[in-house]
Design an enzyme around this catalytic site. Structure first.
Site, PDB file in Angstrom:
ATOM      1  N   ALA A  63      -1.950  -0.369  10.437  1.00 13.86           N
ATOM      2  CA  ALA A  63      -1.187   0.525  11.298  1.00 13.86           C
ATOM      3  C   ALA A  63      -1.088   1.871  10.575  1.00 13.86           C
ATOM      4  O   ALA A  63      -1.197   1.931   9.341  1.00 13.86           O
ATOM      5  CB  ALA A  63       0.194  -0.062  11.535  1.00 13.86           C
ATOM      6  N   GLY A 108      -2.267  -4.288  10.080  1.00 14.47           N
ATOM      7  CA  GLY A 108      -2.506  -4.393  11.525  1.00 14.47           C
ATOM      8  C   GLY A 108      -3.971  -4.616  11.871  1.00 14.47           C
ATOM      9  O   GLY A 108      -4.291  -5.166  12.920  1.00 14.47           O
ATOM     10  N   GLU A 111      -4.499  -8.240  11.387  1.00 15.34           N
ATOM     11  CA  GLU A 111      -3.746  -8.903  12.469  1.00 15.34           C
ATOM     12  C   GLU A 111      -4.552  -8.871  13.770  1.00 15.34           C
ATOM     13  O   GLU A 111      -4.602  -9.853  14.497  1.00 15.34           O
ATOM     14  CB  GLU A 111      -2.389  -8.216  12.661  1.00 15.34           C
ATOM     15  CG  GLU A 111      -1.429  -8.481  11.506  1.00 15.34           C
ATOM     16  CD  GLU A 111      -0.105  -7.775  11.676  1.00 15.34           C
ATOM     17  OE1 GLU A 111      -0.096  -6.522  11.716  1.00 15.34           O
ATOM     18  OE2 GLU A 111       0.920  -8.457  11.777  1.00 15.34           O
ATOM     19  N   GLU A 131       1.639  -5.347   3.628  1.00 16.57           N
ATOM     20  CA  GLU A 131       2.937  -4.847   4.100  1.00 16.57           C
ATOM     21  C   GLU A 131       4.083  -5.001   3.110  1.00 16.57           C
ATOM     22  O   GLU A 131       4.902  -4.096   2.958  1.00 16.57           O
ATOM     23  CB  GLU A 131       3.317  -5.521   5.432  1.00 16.57           C
ATOM     24  CG  GLU A 131       2.527  -5.016   6.629  1.00 16.57           C
ATOM     25  CD  GLU A 131       1.233  -5.788   6.859  1.00 16.57           C
ATOM     26  OE1 GLU A 131       0.773  -6.499   5.940  1.00 16.57           O
ATOM     27  OE2 GLU A 131       0.672  -5.670   7.963  1.00 16.57           O
TER      28      GLU A 131
HETATM   29  N1  DAK Z   1      -2.455   4.838   7.743  1.00 11.85           N
HETATM   30  C1  DAK Z   1      -2.636   6.170   7.758  1.00 11.85           C
HETATM   31  N2  DAK Z   1      -3.657   6.794   7.151  1.00 11.85           N
HETATM   32  C2  DAK Z   1      -4.528   6.026   6.480  1.00 11.85           C
HETATM   33  C3  DAK Z   1      -4.403   4.608   6.431  1.00 11.85           C
HETATM   34  C4  DAK Z   1      -3.294   4.014   7.115  1.00 11.85           C
HETATM   35  N3  DAK Z   1      -3.116   2.693   7.181  1.00 11.85           N
HETATM   36  N4  DAK Z   1      -5.426   4.133   5.698  1.00 11.85           N
HETATM   37  C5  DAK Z   1      -6.158   5.188   5.318  1.00 11.85           C
HETATM   38  N5  DAK Z   1      -5.619   6.327   5.789  1.00 11.85           N
HETATM   39  C6  DAK Z   1      -6.121   7.679   5.621  1.00 11.85           C
HETATM   40  C7  DAK Z   1      -5.871   8.187   4.185  1.00 11.85           C
HETATM   41  O1  DAK Z   1      -4.545   8.679   4.062  1.00 11.85           O
HETATM   42  C8  DAK Z   1      -6.911   9.259   4.075  1.00 11.85           C
HETATM   43  O2  DAK Z   1      -6.477  10.373   4.805  1.00 11.85           O
HETATM   44  P1  DAK Z   1      -6.653  11.867   4.188  1.00 11.85           P
HETATM   45  O3  DAK Z   1      -6.005  11.832   2.865  1.00 11.85           O
HETATM   46  O4  DAK Z   1      -8.157  12.039   4.103  1.00 11.85           O
HETATM   47  O5  DAK Z   1      -6.008  12.737   5.203  1.00 11.85           O
HETATM   48  C9  DAK Z   1      -8.100   8.685   4.837  1.00 11.85           C
HETATM   49  O6  DAK Z   1      -7.544   7.685   5.715  1.00 11.85           O
HETATM   50  C10 DAK Z   1      -9.120   8.008   3.939  1.00 11.85           C
HETATM   51  O7  DAK Z   1      -8.437   7.058   3.153  1.00 11.85           O
HETATM   52  P2  DAK Z   1      -8.580   6.982   1.565  1.00 11.85           P
HETATM   53  O8  DAK Z   1      -8.899   8.323   0.994  1.00 11.85           O
HETATM   54  O9  DAK Z   1      -7.374   6.290   1.058  1.00 11.85           O
HETATM   55  O10 DAK Z   1      -9.871   6.058   1.429  1.00 11.85           O
HETATM   56  P3  DAK Z   1     -10.228   5.078   0.242  1.00 11.85           P
HETATM   57  O11 DAK Z   1     -11.602   4.612   0.509  1.00 11.85           O
HETATM   58  O12 DAK Z   1      -9.930   5.703  -1.088  1.00 11.85           O
HETATM   59  O13 DAK Z   1      -9.232   3.826   0.385  1.00 11.85           O
HETATM   60  C11 DAK Z   1      -8.095   2.102   1.624  1.00 11.85           C
HETATM   61  C12 DAK Z   1      -9.331   3.018   1.506  1.00 11.85           C
HETATM   62  C13 DAK Z   1      -8.183   1.351   2.952  1.00 11.85           C
HETATM   63  C14 DAK Z   1      -8.125   1.085   0.458  1.00 11.85           C
HETATM   64  C15 DAK Z   1      -6.791   2.954   1.519  1.00 11.85           C
HETATM   65  O14 DAK Z   1      -6.913   4.006   2.468  1.00 11.85           O
HETATM   66  C16 DAK Z   1      -5.550   2.183   1.848  1.00 11.85           C
HETATM   67  O15 DAK Z   1      -5.030   1.447   1.004  1.00 11.85           O
HETATM   68  N6  DAK Z   1      -5.003   2.365   3.074  1.00 11.85           N
HETATM   69  C17 DAK Z   1      -3.765   1.749   3.481  1.00 11.85           C
HETATM   70  C18 DAK Z   1      -3.977   0.285   3.773  1.00 11.85           C
HETATM   71  C19 DAK Z   1      -2.678  -0.367   4.177  1.00 11.85           C
HETATM   72  O16 DAK Z   1      -1.703  -0.429   3.403  1.00 11.85           O
HETATM   73  N7  DAK Z   1      -2.646  -0.867   5.404  1.00 11.85           N
HETATM   74  C20 DAK Z   1      -1.481  -1.545   5.908  1.00 11.85           C
HETATM   75  C21 DAK Z   1      -0.630  -0.584   6.675  1.00 11.85           C
HETATM   76  S1  DAK Z   1       0.890  -1.321   7.212  1.00 11.85           S
HETATM   77  C22 DAK Z   1       3.109  -3.427  14.027  1.00 11.85           C
HETATM   78  C23 DAK Z   1       1.762  -3.534  13.997  1.00 11.85           C
HETATM   79  C24 DAK Z   1       1.116  -3.527  12.826  1.00 11.85           C
HETATM   80  C25 DAK Z   1       1.838  -3.332  11.683  1.00 11.85           C
HETATM   81  C26 DAK Z   1       3.179  -3.158  11.728  1.00 11.85           C
HETATM   82  C27 DAK Z   1       3.828  -3.194  12.909  1.00 11.85           C
HETATM   83  N8  DAK Z   1       3.800  -3.529  15.213  1.00 11.85           N
HETATM   84  C28 DAK Z   1       3.045  -3.877  16.400  1.00 11.85           C
HETATM   85  C29 DAK Z   1       5.156  -3.999  15.080  1.00 11.85           C
HETATM   86  C30 DAK Z   1       1.110  -3.305  10.474  1.00 11.85           C
HETATM   87  C31 DAK Z   1       1.508  -2.641   9.408  1.00 11.85           C
HETATM   88  C32 DAK Z   1       0.421  -2.132   8.590  1.00 11.85           C
HETATM   89  O17 DAK Z   1      -0.715  -2.257   8.929  1.00 11.85           O
END
Ligand code: DAK
Length: 258
Positions: A63, A108, A111, A131
């Protein structure tokens, strides 16, 4: 640029998620696009199987953390209905859905993949539910679907530690059913779709309904539903075609799906 691309090949639809600037992070606008694209597929009776994949190096990075960050509990609850609705829509779609996980599938993203019927991954795919490391928990079914798919112990470990796993580990846990080199991922997905599509589609859809019911029904109720669906298929032309072909010793059955 279109953020969701749908291409039809025969009876298979390929949906490519294409928001590379954020690695396909699910923001509100993007979730609406995906939902609209799913409706498009749902309304096309000529599509028998859907494949979902991502462009670039991510399936879905999760997400959109930047969009979620400033929200309070009431706002996120409203926001979240779109995400959970998306996964329910995929899970309850009549046709089988294959997730072709081409890279990162976090939060997400995993998921959504877990709401699909079949998951396959490229060798470089990385998956996880990060998360708890962000101070929250899954919000779109992760805590419910992961234990059902891989068992409680491994699911609890993945969720509590927020750790990532590679494709090989996902295969050994049964989270994905095939791991192939990246360049062969779609070929493999289309090959599975082809195997599904040669069968009677009324039967495939009934099978999906029955298997879905197994998740939240008592065994007696599930078996009753299965028997009802099984019996209903005996009023179809497909049943006569399929069983008739066996009796006549014919191969290459062509079902009319009626
Ligand atoms: N959200 C926003 N931006 C993101 C992102 C994310 N999840 N993942 C990547 N980006 C953005 C980065 O900020 C970066 O943007 P700029 O800096 O260029 O503006 C760009 O995408 C490229 O990412 P990286 O530079 O970080 O790329 P890398 O190859 O170095 O790393 C990575 C890739 C996937 C390992 C890293 O980006 C990362 O760790 N991303 C976050 C992964 C994460 O924590 N995902 C879980 C998010 S929490 C719900 C539904 C779902 C959910 C909750 C509620 N409802 C229906 C209730 C779920 C929650 C989640 O998913």
């Amino acid at each position: 640029m279109t953020d969701v691309i749908i291409e039809k090949k025969g009876h298979t639809a390929l949906m490519t998620l294409n928001r590379p600037s954020s690695l396909n992070a699910l923001c509100e606008e993007f979730m609406s696009s995906v939902s609209g694209a799913l409706d498009e597929v749902l309304n096309d009776s000529d599509i028998y199987t859907l494949i979902i994949t991502g462009s670039g190096k991510a399936f879905i990075s999760g997400a959109d953390i930047k969009e979620m960050y400033g929200k309070n509990s009431r706002e996120i609850f409203d926001w979240s209905s779109l995400g959970s609705g998306l996964n329910m829509k995929i899970e309850t779609m009549e046709i089988p859905v294959i997730a072709a996980i081409n890279g990162y599938a976090f939060g997400g993203g995993l998921e959504l993949a877990m709401a699909c019927d079949i998951r396959i991954a490229s060798e470089n795919a990385v998956m996880g539910l990060p998360e708890t490391g962000l101070g929250v928990i899954c919000g779109a079914g992760g805590t419910q679907r992961l234990p059902r798919l891989i068992g409680e112990s491994a699911a609890r470990e993945l969720i509590f530690t927020a750790s990532s796993i590679d494709a090989g580990r996902a295969l050994s846990l049964g989270l994905v059913s095939h791991v192939v080199p990246g360049e062969r991922l779609l070929e493999k997905a289309f090959s599975i779709a082809g195997e599904i599509e040669k069968n009677g589609q009324l039967a495939v859809r009934a099978a999906k309904k029955a298997v879905n019911a197994a998740r939240n029904t008592k065994i007696e109720d599930g078996c009753l539903l299965e028997r009802r669906l099984f019996s209903a298929l005996f009023d179809t032309e497909d049943q006569k075609t399929g069983m008739g072909a066996f009796i006549a010793g014919k191969k290459n059955v062509v079902f009319k799906n009626r």
